[in-house]
Scaffold this motif. Structure first.
Motif, PDB file in Angstrom:
ATOM      1  N   VAL A 147       1.356  -1.540  -0.216  1.00 49.68           N
ATOM      2  CA  VAL A 147      -0.018  -0.081  -0.378  1.00 49.68           C
ATOM      3  C   VAL A 147       0.521   1.085  -0.041  1.00 49.68           C
ATOM      4  O   VAL A 147       1.280   1.169   0.758  1.00 49.68           O
ATOM      5  CB  VAL A 147      -0.731  -0.232   1.137  1.00 49.68           C
ATOM      6  N   ALA A 148       0.936   2.001  -0.717  1.00 55.20           N
ATOM      7  CA  ALA A 148       1.034   3.478  -1.333  1.00 55.20           C
ATOM      8  C   ALA A 148       0.733   4.060  -1.238  1.00 55.20           C
ATOM      9  O   ALA A 148      -0.543   4.556  -1.964  1.00 55.20           O
ATOM     10  CB  ALA A 148       2.277   3.211  -2.714  1.00 55.20           C
ATOM     11  N   LEU A 149       0.532   5.381  -0.131  1.00 54.69           N
ATOM     12  CA  LEU A 149      -0.417   6.474   0.396  1.00 54.69           C
ATOM     13  C   LEU A 149       0.132   8.055   0.218  1.00 54.69           C
ATOM     14  O   LEU A 149       1.501   8.017   0.161  1.00 54.69           O
ATOM     15  CB  LEU A 149      -1.623   6.299   1.291  1.00 54.69           C
ATOM     16  N   PRO A 150      -0.097   8.798  -0.583  1.00 56.20           N
ATOM     17  CA  PRO A 150       0.327  10.026  -0.051  1.00 56.20           C
ATOM     18  C   PRO A 150       1.397  10.867   1.166  1.00 56.20           C
ATOM     19  O   PRO A 150       0.723  10.293   1.986  1.00 56.20           O
ATOM     20  CB  PRO A 150      -0.465  11.112  -0.542  1.00 56.20           C
ATOM     21  N   VAL A 212       4.741   8.205  -0.608  1.00 51.77           N
ATOM     22  CA  VAL A 212       4.800   8.412  -1.782  1.00 51.77           C
ATOM     23  C   VAL A 212       5.075  10.356  -0.789  1.00 51.77           C
ATOM     24  O   VAL A 212       4.098  10.712  -1.022  1.00 51.77           O
ATOM     25  CB  VAL A 212       4.748   7.598  -2.430  1.00 51.77           C
ATOM     26  N   PRO A 213       5.513  10.982  -2.066  1.00 43.37           N
ATOM     27  CA  PRO A 213       5.183  12.307  -2.149  1.00 43.37           C
ATOM     28  C   PRO A 213       3.757  13.028  -2.987  1.00 43.37           C
ATOM     29  O   PRO A 213       3.945  10.971  -4.309  1.00 43.37           O
ATOM     30  CB  PRO A 213       5.919  12.977  -3.269  1.00 43.37           C
ATOM     31  N   VAL A 214       2.983  13.419  -3.104  1.00 43.85           N
ATOM     32  CA  VAL A 214       1.588  13.467  -3.498  1.00 43.85           C
ATOM     33  C   VAL A 214       2.000  13.442  -5.076  1.00 43.85           C
ATOM     34  O   VAL A 214       0.765  12.748  -5.779  1.00 43.85           O
ATOM     35  CB  VAL A 214       1.152  14.843  -2.872  1.00 43.85           C
ATOM     36  N   GLU A 215       2.823  14.092  -5.590  1.00 40.23           N
ATOM     37  CA  GLU A 215       3.208  14.271  -7.235  1.00 40.23           C
ATOM     38  C   GLU A 215       3.549  13.040  -7.406  1.00 40.23           C
ATOM     39  O   GLU A 215       2.766  12.753  -9.433  1.00 40.23           O
ATOM     40  CB  GLU A 215       3.817  15.551  -7.578  1.00 40.23           C
ATOM     41  N   ALA A 216       3.967  12.260  -6.814  1.00 40.92           N
ATOM     42  CA  ALA A 216       4.310  11.191  -7.483  1.00 40.92           C
ATOM     43  C   ALA A 216       2.947   9.390  -6.858  1.00 40.92           C
ATOM     44  O   ALA A 216       3.086   9.132  -8.134  1.00 40.92           O
ATOM     45  CB  ALA A 216       5.214  10.267  -6.776  1.00 40.92           C
ATOM     46  N   TYR A 217       2.502  10.084  -5.973  1.00 41.41           N
ATOM     47  CA  TYR A 217       0.819   9.610  -6.084  1.00 41.41           C
ATOM     48  C   TYR A 217       0.081  10.145  -6.844  1.00 41.41           C
ATOM     49  O   TYR A 217      -0.641   8.935  -7.896  1.00 41.41           O
ATOM     50  CB  TYR A 217       0.355   9.658  -5.027  1.00 41.41           C
ATOM     51  N   MET A 224      -1.936   4.995 -14.017  1.00 41.68           N
ATOM     52  CA  MET A 224      -3.135   3.497 -14.030  1.00 41.68           C
ATOM     53  C   MET A 224      -4.525   3.960 -15.220  1.00 41.68           C
ATOM     54  O   MET A 224      -5.334   2.912 -14.799  1.00 41.68           O
ATOM     55  CB  MET A 224      -3.670   3.555 -12.751  1.00 41.68           C
ATOM     56  N   GLN A 225      -3.919   4.797 -15.450  1.00 38.46           N
ATOM     57  CA  GLN A 225      -5.525   5.660 -16.430  1.00 38.46           C
ATOM     58  C   GLN A 225      -7.019   5.862 -15.942  1.00 38.46           C
ATOM     59  O   GLN A 225      -7.435   5.736 -16.238  1.00 38.46           O
ATOM     60  CB  GLN A 225      -5.898   4.447 -17.551  1.00 38.46           C
ATOM     61  N   LEU A 233      -9.933  13.939  -7.235  1.00 38.64           N
ATOM     62  CA  LEU A 233     -11.008  14.302  -5.939  1.00 38.64           C
ATOM     63  C   LEU A 233     -10.452  13.480  -4.741  1.00 38.64           C
ATOM     64  O   LEU A 233      -9.973  13.856  -3.841  1.00 38.64           O
ATOM     65  CB  LEU A 233     -12.355  13.598  -6.533  1.00 38.64           C
ATOM     66  N   VAL A 234      -9.444  12.021  -4.851  1.00 37.37           N
ATOM     67  CA  VAL A 234      -9.167  11.724  -3.905  1.00 37.37           C
ATOM     68  C   VAL A 234      -7.716  12.293  -3.532  1.00 37.37           C
ATOM     69  O   VAL A 234      -7.438  12.305  -2.326  1.00 37.37           O
ATOM     70  CB  VAL A 234      -8.330  10.001  -5.348  1.00 37.37           C
ATOM     71  N   LEU A 235      -7.262  13.335  -4.724  1.00 41.12           N
ATOM     72  CA  LEU A 235      -6.339  14.381  -3.840  1.00 41.12           C
ATOM     73  C   LEU A 235      -6.208  15.171  -2.968  1.00 41.12           C
ATOM     74  O   LEU A 235      -6.058  15.082  -2.100  1.00 41.12           O
ATOM     75  CB  LEU A 235      -5.131  14.261  -5.356  1.00 41.12           C
ATOM     76  N   TYR A 236      -7.720  15.779  -3.597  1.00 35.74           N
ATOM     77  CA  TYR A 236      -8.514  16.823  -3.010  1.00 35.74           C
ATOM     78  C   TYR A 236      -8.823  16.194  -1.313  1.00 35.74           C
ATOM     79  O   TYR A 236      -8.199  17.132  -0.154  1.00 35.74           O
ATOM     80  CB  TYR A 236      -9.568  16.714  -3.397  1.00 35.74           C
TER      81      TYR A 236
END
Length: 282
Positions: A147-150, A212-217, A224-225, A233-236
């Protein structure tokens, strides 16, 4: 019965196949209430993007559970909800229970729209769901063992959708919940790393967690298209809702139900026993 929010009035459950709506519908049926599922696949069908579908879904209903899809934070959601509330009142709806989110300006705006109406309402302002770890969002990554998240996500007092649904059902059946806003959290705040570690321990599987950095996420979601509105929405939600503003606990479950909220550990034990995460119980 159309204008009676209690007793035997029929209830439209929007998002009736989703994380909370499914449980709300089940609870209402067990309580002896007549339920209509509001979704694009139901009959009559309901589609937030097609206001012309709303009337048939609202016909002969006395109350509505409103869970907006995909999230109240998406652009235009508040105006759509405002228009729906107007149509609901015109159709004779007497009670609305609104699923809202903590720390979202748009959700608070939608709450204010509802509170200004001459109608019975109950607002459920909720933390992130336990079930995001077992239904959709994080499930595939957990099953894959990584699992990788911002980075920079604050601890969150995750809440069980079963608690949310129980409060919603009570709100439709008991007038003491009229015009109440419940801020709903679990009993303790956890980091995502702690939550994943608890799942790993319960399943006996190694599950890696990485920040991981937000922009990398963002780049990974794009690779993943994923649709651009979903990515936004997810980043917000990650960068706004999980910035620490929602870490403090709230007493909504105890106020509404007279008991403490379910704990994440109990949820993990329940889900691990189903084998959905793999590991010891697969």
């Amino acid at each position: 019965m159309a204008n009676n929010p209690y007793g035997n009035g029929s209830i439209l459950v929007l998002g009736g196949t989703g994380k909370t709506g499914r449980l709300v519908a089940e609870g209402l049926v067990k309580a002896g209430r007549d339920v209509r599922i509001g979704s694009r696949h139901a009959e009559p069908h309901f589609d937030w993007e097609r206001p012309e579908s709303w009337g048939a879904a609202l016909a002969d209903m006395s109350a509505v559970y409103v869970a907006y899809q995909p999230d109240i934070a998406v652009p235009g959601a508040v105006e759509t909800i405002r228009a729906f509330f107007r149509q609901a009142i015109a159709a004779g709806i007497a009670k609305i229970v609104l699923l809202s989110g903590r720390g979202e300006a748009e959700a608070e705006e939608a709450e204010a729209v509802l509170q200004d109406l001459a109608i019975d309402w109950t607002i459920l302002r909720c933390s992130w769901f336990f079930q995001n770890f077992s239904e959709a969002f994080l499930l595939d990554d957990i099953r894959a063992g990584e699992v990788a998240l911002p980075a920079g996500l604050a601890p969150e007092p995750f809440v069980d959708t079963r608690d949310i649904a129980q409060i919603a059902v009570a709100a439709f059946n008991d007038p003491r919940h009229a015009r109440q806003r419940y801020e709903i959290t679990g009993p303790r705040a956890l980091t995502f790393a702690e939550a994943i570690a608890a799942i790993a321990a319960a399943t006996g599987r190694p599950i890696a967690y990485a920040s991981v950095p937000v922009e990398a996420y963002r780049a990974e979601l794009q690779r993943m298209q994923m649709p651009a509105p979903y990515v936004d929405l997810v980043l917000y939600l990650f960068t706004t809702v999980l910035d620490g503003r929602n870490t403090p606990l709230a007493d909504g479950v105890r106020r509404a139900l007279g008991r403490p909220p379910r704990d994440f550990a109990a949820y993990v034990a329940d889900v691990a026993a189903t084998g959905i995460w793999g590991g010891n119980h697969a």
